[in-house]
Design a protein around this motif. Structure first.
Motif, short mmCIF file in Angstrom:
data_model
loop_
_atom_site.label_atom_id
_atom_site.label_comp_id
_atom_site.label_asym_id
_atom_site.label_seq_id
_atom_site.Cartn_x
_atom_site.Cartn_y
_atom_site.Cartn_z
N GLY A 1 0.86 -1.17 0.00
CA GLY A 1 0.00 0.00 0.00
C GLY A 1 0.90 1.22 0.00
N VAL A 2 0.54 2.23 -0.78
CA VAL A 2 1.36 3.44 -0.91
C VAL A 2 0.49 4.66 -0.70
N THR A 3 1.02 5.65 -0.02
CA THR A 3 0.35 6.94 0.03
C THR A 3 1.26 7.99 -0.61
N TYR A 4 0.63 8.94 -1.26
CA TYR A 4 1.33 9.98 -2.02
C TYR A 4 0.95 11.33 -1.42
N ASP A 5 1.97 12.08 -1.02
CA ASP A 5 1.80 13.40 -0.41
C ASP A 5 2.56 14.41 -1.27
N PRO A 6 1.90 14.94 -2.33
CA PRO A 6 2.62 15.86 -3.21
C PRO A 6 3.05 17.14 -2.52
N GLY A 7 2.31 17.58 -1.51
CA GLY A 7 2.70 18.79 -0.78
C GLY A 7 4.06 18.67 -0.14
N ALA A 8 4.37 17.48 0.35
CA ALA A 8 5.67 17.22 0.97
C ALA A 8 6.66 16.59 -0.01
N GLY A 9 6.16 16.19 -1.19
CA GLY A 9 7.03 15.51 -2.15
C GLY A 9 7.43 14.13 -1.70
N LEU A 10 6.50 13.44 -0.99
CA LEU A 10 6.81 12.13 -0.42
C LEU A 10 5.80 11.07 -0.81
N ALA A 11 6.27 9.84 -0.87
CA ALA A 11 5.42 8.66 -0.89
C ALA A 11 5.84 7.84 0.33
N ARG A 12 4.87 7.14 0.91
CA ARG A 12 5.15 6.36 2.12
C ARG A 12 4.60 4.95 1.98
N VAL A 13 5.38 4.01 2.51
CA VAL A 13 4.98 2.61 2.57
C VAL A 13 5.23 2.14 3.99
N ILE A 14 4.19 1.62 4.65
CA ILE A 14 4.40 1.05 5.98
C ILE A 14 4.80 -0.41 5.83
N SER A 15 5.65 -0.88 6.73
CA SER A 15 6.16 -2.23 6.63
C SER A 15 6.68 -2.71 7.97
N ASN A 16 6.98 -4.00 8.04
CA ASN A 16 7.64 -4.58 9.19
C ASN A 16 9.14 -4.37 9.05
N LYS A 17 9.81 -4.02 10.13
CA LYS A 17 11.24 -3.73 10.05
C LYS A 17 12.08 -4.93 9.62
N HIS A 18 11.52 -6.13 9.68
CA HIS A 18 12.26 -7.34 9.31
C HIS A 18 12.02 -7.76 7.86
N SER A 19 11.22 -7.01 7.10
CA SER A 19 10.89 -7.40 5.73
C SER A 19 12.10 -7.24 4.80
N LYS A 20 12.06 -7.97 3.71
CA LYS A 20 13.14 -7.90 2.72
C LYS A 20 13.21 -6.51 2.10
N LYS A 21 12.07 -5.89 1.84
CA LYS A 21 12.10 -4.56 1.23
C LYS A 21 12.80 -3.56 2.14
N VAL A 22 12.54 -3.65 3.44
CA VAL A 22 13.20 -2.75 4.39
C VAL A 22 14.69 -3.06 4.46
N ARG A 23 15.04 -4.33 4.51
CA ARG A 23 16.46 -4.71 4.53
C ARG A 23 17.17 -4.21 3.27
N ASN A 24 16.49 -4.29 2.12
CA ASN A 24 17.09 -3.77 0.88
C ASN A 24 17.36 -2.28 0.97
N VAL A 25 16.38 -1.52 1.47
CA VAL A 25 16.56 -0.07 1.58
C VAL A 25 17.68 0.24 2.57
N LEU A 26 17.70 -0.44 3.71
CA LEU A 26 18.76 -0.20 4.70
C LEU A 26 20.14 -0.51 4.13
N ALA A 27 20.26 -1.60 3.39
CA ALA A 27 21.55 -1.95 2.79
C ALA A 27 21.99 -0.88 1.80
N ALA A 28 21.05 -0.40 0.99
CA ALA A 28 21.38 0.65 0.02
C ALA A 28 21.73 1.95 0.72
N MET A 29 21.05 2.24 1.83
CA MET A 29 21.35 3.46 2.59
C MET A 29 22.79 3.44 3.09
N GLU A 30 23.27 2.25 3.47
CA GLU A 30 24.63 2.12 3.99
C GLU A 30 25.68 2.25 2.90
#
Length: 143
Positions: free
Chosen positions: A44-73
């Protein structure tokens, strides 16, 4: 109404494009795996054009979150290049940008409230909930 140009202004979308992002649709999130290949999952995605953001809620243990964290590092600027997309028939919309993982209570609460507004239900409580927050720089689609 269809747009003739698939490019959109992230901060000032057309009314039709924004309305499409406010309808209830299952979306996809594409994150980079550590080997560079794309990981695509329904979200599920929410789009906030006023802030220029999209948001996805997730569990911190999910693969998508791990992928983002690895890329952030490993990425310059500490973020992951990601895309969210939705479609219905011939209508489609994609938002792209740089993602980070937010764990603070205020960010999670904001994302949950926006999710509840778009999807018409409050998600079950989850102490491991985080937010993949995407600072948007590209919008495409035909709404």
């Amino acid at each position: 109404m269809r747009v003739s140009n698939p490019g959109h202004d992230v901060l000032n979308p057309t009314p039709e494009y924004l309305a499409f992002w406010r309808e209830r649709h299952v979306c996809t999130l594409t994150t980079p795996r550590p080997d560079g290949s794309p990981h695509v999952v329904p979200v599920g995605v929410t789009y906030d054009p006023g802030a220029g953001l999209a948001r996805v809620i997730s569990n911190k243990h999910s693969k998508k979150v791990r992928n983002v964290l690895a890329a952030m590092e490993s990425a310059p600027g500490g973020s992951a290049r990601v895309a969210v997309c939705q479609m219905e028939g011939r209508r489609w919309a994609t938002l792209e940008g740089r993602a980070v993982v937010r764990t603070d209570e205020a960010s999670v609460a904001e994302a949950v409230a926006r999710y509840a507004e778009r999807y018409g239900r409050v998600p079950s409580p989850n102490p491991d909930r985080v937010v993949v927050e995407i600072t948007l720089d590209r919008a495409m689609g035909r709404a």
